[in-house]
Design a protein around this motif. Structure first.
Motif, short mmCIF file in Angstrom:
data_model
loop_
_atom_site.label_atom_id
_atom_site.label_comp_id
_atom_site.label_asym_id
_atom_site.label_seq_id
_atom_site.Cartn_x
_atom_site.Cartn_y
_atom_site.Cartn_z
N ASP A 1 0.82 -1.22 0.00
CA ASP A 1 0.00 0.00 0.00
C ASP A 1 0.85 1.27 0.00
O ASP A 1 0.42 2.31 -0.49
N ASP B 1 5.13 2.71 -4.48
CA ASP B 1 4.48 2.97 -5.77
C ASP B 1 3.95 1.66 -6.34
O ASP B 1 4.61 0.61 -6.22
N PRO B 2 2.77 1.68 -6.94
CA PRO B 2 2.16 0.45 -7.47
C PRO B 2 3.01 -0.25 -8.53
O PRO B 2 2.87 -1.45 -8.75
#
Length: 197
Positions: A172, A175-176
């Motif tokens: 979470d 960075d994705p």
């Protein structure tokens, strides 16, 4: 008349009996704080760590972390927490990773700082940048209220620090685009190349 063996025995007995007092004296010194008396942390600038000749070229060979982003999948991503209480340990861990890796320019550090740390995340970021000018890193803010109500009192006070649980929320926080990351505790020292992990 005093026998030579009895002098040795008496000296040994005195040393043995005084050892606990010496240990007690050592432990009675006040705890060292991370922040110096002059308000500084006292870190010297680390040398520039450069890749070896066998390292793969990333980012078009820009070097020194210039143009490196947290989304570059060709880098080795390392996550650690960063706070004022364990700052010296975190800096030593970063240094040990850089010193023992063959490709330090191909590393990217994801540093997680607590939202309400006594030293602001901005100051911690500046400190890392001034100590490791060639380091590619990004500092993330961990919202402590995420876990604050989930922590029960413990025997070890370190376990009551919300930042201790940030590792459970890396998916979470980061960075994705970061698919893989190696998490290191701030009290670890590497003596071998992190690429082996």
């Amino acid at each position: 008349m005093v026998l030579p063996g009895s002098i040795t025995a008496v000296a040994f007995l005195l040393i043995t009996l005084s050892a606990p007092l010496i240990c007690l004296g050592i432990r009675s010194f006040p705890a060292r704080t991370e922040l110096g008396s002059d308000g500084s942390f006292g870190f010297a600038e680390a040398p520039e760590y450069r890749n070896g000749v066998d390292c793969p070229v990333v980012n078009g060979g820009s070097g020194k972390g210039v143009g490196t982003t947290s989304c570059d999948a060709s880098l080795v991503h390392v996550a650690m927490t960063l706070d004022s209480e364990y700052l010296h340990r975190s800096m030593a861990a970063v240094r040990s990773v850089l010193r023992h890796t063959s490709c330090p320019e191909n590393l990217f550090f994801h540093l997680i700082a607590a939202e309400f740390d006594p030293v602001s995340p901005r100051v911690l970021t500046q400190l890392v940048r001034s100590t490791f000018p060639s380091l590619s890193f990004k500092v993330y803010i961990f919202r402590e209220d995420t876990v604050l109500n989930l922590i029960s009192s413990s025997i070890r006070t370190a376990l009551e620090n919300p930042l201790n649980y940030a590792r459970n929320y890396l998916g979470d926080i980061l960075d994705p685009c970061v698919d893989r990351v190696i998490y290191l505790d701030s009290d670890i020292v590497l003596v071998d190349d992190i690429y082996k992990l």
